[in-house]
Write a protein that holds these residues in place. Structure first.
Motif, mmCIF file in Angstrom:
data_model
loop_
_atom_site.group_PDB
_atom_site.id
_atom_site.type_symbol
_atom_site.label_atom_id
_atom_site.label_comp_id
_atom_site.label_asym_id
_atom_site.label_seq_id
_atom_site.Cartn_x
_atom_site.Cartn_y
_atom_site.Cartn_z
ATOM 1 N N UNK A 193 0.865 -1.188 0.000
ATOM 2 C CA UNK A 193 0.000 0.000 0.000
ATOM 3 C C UNK A 193 0.893 1.226 0.000
ATOM 4 N N UNK A 194 0.537 2.223 -0.803
ATOM 5 C CA UNK A 194 1.341 3.443 -0.918
ATOM 6 C C UNK A 194 0.413 4.648 -0.881
ATOM 7 N N UNK A 220 4.851 10.711 2.631
ATOM 8 C CA UNK A 220 4.984 9.434 1.939
ATOM 9 C C UNK A 220 4.761 8.321 2.954
ATOM 10 N N UNK A 221 3.884 7.386 2.610
ATOM 11 C CA UNK A 221 3.605 6.251 3.490
ATOM 12 C C UNK A 221 3.614 4.980 2.656
ATOM 13 N N UNK A 222 4.339 3.964 3.122
ATOM 14 C CA UNK A 222 4.440 2.681 2.429
ATOM 15 C C UNK A 222 4.166 1.572 3.429
ATOM 16 N N UNK A 232 5.174 -0.711 8.287
ATOM 17 C CA UNK A 232 4.855 0.602 7.721
ATOM 18 C C UNK A 232 6.038 1.546 7.851
ATOM 19 N N UNK A 233 6.196 2.368 6.846
ATOM 20 C CA UNK A 233 7.182 3.454 6.860
ATOM 21 C C UNK A 233 6.462 4.735 6.471
ATOM 22 N N UNK A 234 6.667 5.789 7.266
ATOM 23 C CA UNK A 234 6.037 7.088 7.004
ATOM 24 C C UNK A 234 7.099 8.174 7.100
ATOM 25 N N UNK A 235 7.134 9.027 6.101
ATOM 26 C CA UNK A 235 7.990 10.212 6.112
ATOM 27 C C UNK A 235 7.104 11.417 5.880
ATOM 28 N N UNK A 285 10.432 10.658 10.580
ATOM 29 C CA UNK A 285 10.439 9.321 9.990
ATOM 30 C C UNK A 285 9.872 8.357 11.025
ATOM 31 N N UNK A 286 8.846 7.613 10.635
ATOM 32 C CA UNK A 286 8.213 6.657 11.542
ATOM 33 C C UNK A 286 8.242 5.276 10.919
#
Length: 836
Positions: A193-194, A220-222, A232-235, A285-286
């Protein structure tokens, strides 16, 4: 108060006029529920409260009443959150540290001042609305919560609504145009998911001549789903620079003929230049991981890494006249001779540029006052650089269909670097890192050196000067809670334990405090705990009654612990944890035609601390008023209502009536920036003094009309009163009263400065239409939203403060008059969104 009781009684009458709730019991999975539940509530009930195992256990044979839903704002906040903000309304009279915001379950409240840095994700409206909200002491799934309210933001791409949107905003606020693009892809077959969003805001001029605003937000979230795991990665971040407004006196309004006068700008070579800017950029950055260990056990872990900078600009000067055009010695009121005062008034009227910064003159003085062009004036940055790391882990365990427990651990490390930096030498060649106030008090001594390790340091653009220190803050947090659900009752309880450590590190060896300004100070440790409990009685699917209470201990904020960390590691002598007790009780009605909430609250805060820094004319120096043993009490009632008059027409109303006051005499001590000892001690005479800076009475009413054709119209009004300016502590001391002239009314000096009540009318409208339908079932939509605030175009006082300077010797209240912030009249915002 009679109006309040009448208003509350009218609402109750309407509530009891509703037909009594006689639920038709429908059977679903062998359990009985109220048929009045709406579709979303019915789905929530089916997902959360049905379990075949409960039947065999025979726990309860009574009809099951569903619990209140967790998501979404409560009715009072939904109605008033925006309308009341113009007068700095705060729920329950609480300061910012009693509200909480988290992203992926990591607290955003800063350890330094307790504030929530909303601007760090400002502009990302399309992706930051996925929130859960808990008002007051209401239970929530994630954390202990807060006394005011708690917001829990989820930015996982897989949890955002799939969309493709282009947005254009036009307004006459701080920014005038906003352009945004957002794309959220649906989860792919491989579990990806993006989501991404970018927004740009800008504004120049407008109602405030020297206004300027520039902001760029990005997101940006992936997500990657692998069986029972979601990674999940969120910037995200918001790079923003904008001018700031300043409070002004009534005298300046009278001289200029406008309440929009601003003293912080002027012309340089016939171009407008503003001296009062602020900059902010803190990328975050999470990384998060959700793992379903078992069908009843879920683990959520999150890591936050953030670093960035914010600063504000201001003029600084050395051995030169004050360059601020609104300096009190330049205004007619300073001159006791009436003829001279009138001459100054006339001169300003004939030459209005005198009330703006003369940039060309500042450059001329810098280049001609000394042969080597040493700076008399410069533009400085007051910088705060931060680095933050946080790690959070929570376990959610659904023991059975009745009992939910959770455990949480969180570690936070925050490092703040504070210093001043030369932004512009204004035509000069250099400056020297000296302390001009120390030079005035201790001429010829080494006290003039801001840094004894580098005496007489030559500084230029980009160099640090003045003060330079680092605060190291860290906190460990452990939390547990349980929710127990019965047919007619819900019980919740939560406990939290924290250990907090503060330590100052001086980069400069200050000339006034050579022994305790450089290097690491002794660390301070605080251990604190919180406990809250609540019970909700569910009469049926419409009527709910609740009672909640909390007992809390909080560490003092580091900004209130150190007296003047700019110069030394001196701390307050009376250091204590802050003790907070709160209780609230209320009633909620949720019926098809009427929604009603009523919440009564009582809050006691004891042993709070504060530090106020300002220039003191008596000391001819910057001084720090350290306050301790501050006790306050908040007592009030919140009532809100939304009543459907007919199809599409809804009447809404809300009221907050509170009494917020100090209930003891706090201690104070005075320490000048350039003296190594406390020069004054005493108590402030503010017992039963109202808490200032916010309205204690606020009333909202609105009429909304919605059609099936996607048209929405809303006309609302707000009334706010019982508000006072932030107060000056000097005026409430024994020494100040001792030297007053005999003809001065002591009550005039000691009583709080009230501001006029305000009545404000707002209007909003929205419309949505489909412009094209695609073969795959999707469609293109256009959405319009118009919001108009202060429809009557009033220039009202939105806030202000008593100046912290006071004529103690003469008792002249007009020498340093109150300063006010004024609204800029009618404000509008038009949003046009194209959505797929």
């Amino acid at each position: 108060m009679r109006r309040l009781f009448f208003f509350f009684g009218l609402i109750q009458a309407v509530a009891f006029a509703q037909p009594p709730s006689k639920p038709i019991l429908l059977k679903s999975k062998n359990q009985w529920v109220d048929s009045s539940l709406d579709k979303d509530g019915w789905k929530y009930f089916q997902d959360q409260y049905t379990d075949e195992s409960a039947l065999s256990e025979g726990i309860d044979e009574m009809p099951f009443v569903p619990s209140l839903l967790q998501s979404g704002k409560d009715l009072f906040s939904s109605l008033t959150g925006f309308s009341f903000s113009i007068r700095r309304f705060r729920m329950k009279g609480l300061s910012n540290r009693y509200f909480s915001q988290s992203i992926h379950e990591i607290s955003m409240n800063q350890l330094s001042d307790g504030n929530i840095p909303w601007s760090n994700w400002g502009g990302l409206n399309e992706v930051t609305s996925n929130n859960q909200y808990a008002a007051g002491l209401k239970d929530n799934e994630y954390q202990f919560g807060a006394l005011g309210n708690s917001v829990f933001m989820q930015l996982n791409a897989s949890k955002l609504f799939p969309q493709t949107t282009f947005t254009l905003n036009l307004s006459n606020r701080n920014y005038h145009q906003r352009f945004a693009f957002t794309k959220v892809w649906s989860e792919s077959k491989k579990g990806w998911s993006v989501a991404t969003s970018i927004a740009f805001k800008q504004g120049i001029g407008g109602q405030l001549i020297a206004n300027e605003f520039k902001g760029l937000s990005y997101f940006l979230s992936i997500d990657k789903r692998v069986k029972n795991h979601l990674i999940s990665l969120v910037l995200l971040g918001n790079r923003q620079m904008n001018t700031r407004t300043a409070a002004i006196t009534q005298e300046l309004v009278d001289i200029t003929g406008t309440k929009l006068y601003q003293p912080s700008w002027g012309f340089q070579s016939n171009k407008i230049r503003n001296a009062n800017w602020q900059f902010n950029h803190h990328p975050m950055l999470l990384l998060s991981h959700e793992y379903n260990l078992h069908e009843k056990i879920k683990q959520v872990s999150s890591l936050l890494i953030s670093m960035g900078e914010k600063y504000s600009t201001a003029l600084d000067w050395f051995n030169a006249a004050d360059p601020r055009p609104d300096y009190y010695r330049y205004l007619p009121s300073f001159f006791k001779d009436s003829l001279l005062s009138q001459d100054v008034f006339t001169q300003i009227q004939m030459n209005p540029s005198q009330l703006q910064i003369n940039w060309d003159q500042l450059y001329w003085i810098n280049q001609n006052s000394t042969t080597d062009k040493r700076a008399r004036y410069l533009l400085e940055d007051r910088v705060e650089q931060s680095k933050k790391v946080a790690l959070n882990t929570r376990y959610r365990i659904q023991l059975n269909n009745r009992l939910l427990v959770s455990f949480q651990g969180q570690y936070r490390l925050e490092v703040y670097h504070y210093f001043k930096r030369i932004n512009d030498l204004l035509g000069a060649a250099y400056s020297i890192n000296w302390n001009q106030f120390a030079d005035d008090n201790l001429p010829g001594s080494t006290a003039i050196q801001n840094d004894l390790n580098k005496p007489n340091q030559i500084i230029k653009v980009g160099d640090h000067f003045g003060y330079n220190y680092i605060m190291h803050l860290q906190q460990w947090l452990f939390h547990s809670q349980l929710l127990y659900t019965l047919s007619k009752f819900d019980f919740n309880a939560a406990v939290e334990y924290t250990t907090t450590q503060y330590q100052r590190e001086g980069i400069y060896r200050n000339g006034v405090f050579p022994q305790n300004s450089y290097g690491h100070s002794e660390p301070d440790y605080f251990s604190n705990g919180q406990i809250k409990m609540g019970v909700t009685y569910k009469l049926n699917g419409r009527n709910y009654y609740y009672f909640r209470t909390a007992f809390s201990s909080k560490p003092p904020l580091v900004n209130d612990l150190y007296i003047s960390p700019r110069n030394s590691s001196h701390k307050q002598t009376d250091i204590s944890n802050e003790q907070v007790n709160m209780a609230e009780a209320g009633y909620i009605l949720q019926s098809p035609g009427l929604k009603l909430t009523a919440n009564a609250y009582w809050i006691s805060i004891q042993h709070a601390m504060d530090v106020m820094s300002f220039y003191h004319d008596g000391y001819r120096n910057l001084v720090n008023y350290a306050l301790s043993n501050i006790d306050t009490r908040m007592l009030g009632l919140e009532v809100s209502m939304a009543y459907t008059l007919s199809a599409g027409l809804t009447l809404s109303a809300a009221i907050n009536a509170g009494k917020y006051e100090y209930i003891q005499r706090p201690n104070y001590s005075v320490m000048a920036d350039n003296e190594q000892y406390i020069s004054e001690k005493g108590v402030l005479y503010i017992d039963q003094f109202p808490i200032t800076g916010l309205p204690q009475l606020a009333i909202y009413s609105g009429l909304a009309y919605r059609t099936n054709g996607n048209l929405f119209l809303n006309l609302s009004s707000s009334y706010m009163g019982n508000q006072w300016l932030s107060f000056n502590p000097i005026r409430r001391t024994y020494d100040a009263a001792l030297n007053l002239p005999s003809n001065l009314d002591h009550n005039l000096m000691s009583n709080p400065s009230a501001i006029p009540n305000a009545f404000i009318v707002d209007f909003s409208a929205g419309y949505s239409c489909r412009i094209k339908k695609l073969r795959d079932g999707r469609a293109y939509y256009l959405q319009f939203f118009l919001g108009v605030n202060n429809l009557l175009n009033q220039s009202i006082i939105t806030g202000g403060y008593e100046q912290l300077r006071f004529d103690t010797a003469g008792g002249n209240l007009n020498k340093f008059p109150n300063k006010y912030y004024f609204s800029t009249g009618t404000l509008y915002s038009l949003s046009i969104k194209w959505k797929l």
